[in-house]
Design an enzyme around this catalytic site. Structure first.
Site, PDB file in Angstrom:
ATOM      1  N   HIS A   8      12.908  23.259  93.818  1.00  0.00           N
ATOM      2  CA  HIS A   8      11.480  23.614  93.931  1.00  0.00           C
ATOM      3  C   HIS A   8      11.226  25.098  93.643  1.00  0.00           C
ATOM      4  O   HIS A   8      10.073  25.508  93.525  1.00  0.00           O
ATOM      5  CB  HIS A   8      10.944  23.286  95.322  1.00  0.00           C
ATOM      6  N   ASP A  56      16.297  13.830  92.880  1.00  0.00           N
ATOM      7  CA  ASP A  56      15.755  14.010  94.229  1.00  0.00           C
ATOM      8  C   ASP A  56      14.455  13.199  94.340  1.00  0.00           C
ATOM      9  O   ASP A  56      13.798  12.939  93.327  1.00  0.00           O
ATOM     10  CB  ASP A  56      15.462  15.508  94.434  1.00  0.00           C
ATOM     11  N   HIS A  84      11.707  14.196  95.410  1.00  0.00           N
ATOM     12  CA  HIS A  84      10.561  15.059  95.089  1.00  0.00           C
ATOM     13  C   HIS A  84      10.716  15.660  93.695  1.00  0.00           C
ATOM     14  O   HIS A  84      11.814  16.045  93.296  1.00  0.00           O
ATOM     15  CB  HIS A  84      10.456  16.174  96.134  1.00  0.00           C
ATOM     16  N   ASP A 137      17.293  12.070  99.139  1.00  0.00           N
ATOM     17  CA  ASP A 137      16.147  11.652  99.950  1.00  0.00           C
ATOM     18  C   ASP A 137      15.434  10.435  99.361  1.00  0.00           C
ATOM     19  O   ASP A 137      14.370  10.039  99.838  1.00  0.00           O
ATOM     20  CB  ASP A 137      15.171  12.820 100.202  1.00  0.00           C
TER      21      ASP A 137
HETATM   22 ZN   LIG Z   1      13.469  16.211  98.068  1.00  0.00          ZN
END
Ligand SMILES: [Zn+2]
Length: 348
Positions: A163, A199, A201, A288
């Protein structure tokens, strides 16, 4: 598989993050990496080595110098604001969104916290810079070992990285380890590098870093940003810009997606990577996507991660794995190591 382990990761240990109006205990905790390390040792998956120390100038190949300067002194400035801050995590409260200026570097430390971040869920602590810097060195060491002929290497570190952008932190990430590894592979002469982010996200930081480039292809499979963090990036119509047009690929999937559909997306992503004719692959390995994850919404089960490893091995590329998210702490070790084990079994 060779693992490069950041044993300084524990010095980054946030106390609280802002979550929907409340300060709650951090989801991103040191035990995550410890569970993965223990699983690697128990299953005897290969050598575990410390990172080599690199010249910090290599970090500026991906991150802006003013951001690196900020990160390296941030904790001291935070404590200088108020000596009692030594027992508190630093979190931002102000952000220069649309119509504000981002080119001016304010003297105020809280103002700079906001300039270089995009959420209040990412505490900066006494050890953040030290842990993140050593984590970047893990990614660089893993890339260097792959360049020297290792079929694959795993950078086991936290805080995670995908991120983090060229000049901002957020989503528990400070330095973009996957991007740093990809850039190192390019700088060592690999013509085309693929980054695959699995991931839950979207890897908004990695996408932003390479968005206008044709030499690094970015592909991400993730929860649909209409409902899932990081919300403001990760849509299917983001395909790159300028020279990079066509070299960015987002595959958003609805919350609740199970392994069959997720694996179809992975195969689709790997077809795109094969067409790109990459010389090396960097995998942002988030776990995740697991059904028990407390902050995500796919329903992958522990044995599914072996299949993921097998599929990734079939790409036939020198591969750097970088540890990202995964917050079902007790299961993150088995899930991460299943990917690496499935990969190694398939190439053996
Ligand atoms: Zn994540």
């Amino acid at each position: 598989m060779l693992t490069v382990f950041n044993d300084l990761h524990t010095v980054h240990h946030g106390k609280v993050e802002m979550f929907r109006g409340q300060l709650v205990p951090c989801f991103e905790v040191p035990a995550r990496a410890d569970y993965v390390l223990r699983e690697l040792q128990e299953r005897n998956l290969g050598l575990i080595v410390p990172p080599v120390v690199f010249d910090e100038a290599v970090l500026a190949r991906v991150h802006s110098q003013r951001y690196l300067d900020f990160l390296s002194t941030a904790w001291d400035e935070w404590v200088a604001l108020d000596p009692a801050n030594v027992d508190r995590d630093a979190l931002p409260s102000y952000w220069p969104i649309r119509t504000f200026r981002a080119d001016v570097l304010p003297a105020s430390f809280p103002a700079r916290m906001g300039l270089f971040s995009y959420d209040a869920g990412t505490p900066l602590t006494a050890g953040t810079w030290q842990a993140a810097r050593a984590g970047a060195f893990c990614a660089l060491t893993a890339a260097a070992r792959v360049l020297r002929g290792e079929r694959a290497a795993f950078a086991l570190t936290r805080p995670p990285g995908h991120h983090a952008g060229a000049d901002f932190f957020g989503g528990y990430c400070f330095l973009n380890n996957a991007a740093i590894a990809a850039q190192a592979l390019r700088d060592a002469g690999v013509d085309r590098v693929a980054v695959l982010d699995i991931d839950y996200h979207h890897g908004n930081g990695t996408q932003a870093i390479f968005y206008d480039r044709a030499d690094v292809q970015f592909t991400s499979i993730h929860g649909d940003p209409h409902t899932e963090y990081p919300y403001y990036l990760g849509y299917a119509d983001e395909r790159g810009a300028g020279d990079g047009l066509g070299f960015n690929r987002n595959i958003p999937l609805p919350r609740g997606t199970g392994f069959e559909k997720w694996r179809d997306a992975l195969k689709d992503a790997l077809r795109g990577i094969a067409e790109f004719k990459a010389g090396a692959l960097v995998v942002s390995l988030g776990l995740d996507t697991f059904e028990g994850d407390p902050i995500a919404g796919f329903t992958l089960a522990t044995p599914d991660y072996l299949r993921i490893g097998e599929d990734l091995a079939r790409a036939g590329l020198p591969t750097v794995f970088v540890f990202e998210g995964g917050y079902a702490v007790a299961e993150v070790g088995a899930n991460a190591v299943n990917v690496l084990d499935g990969f190694m079994q398939h190439i053996a």
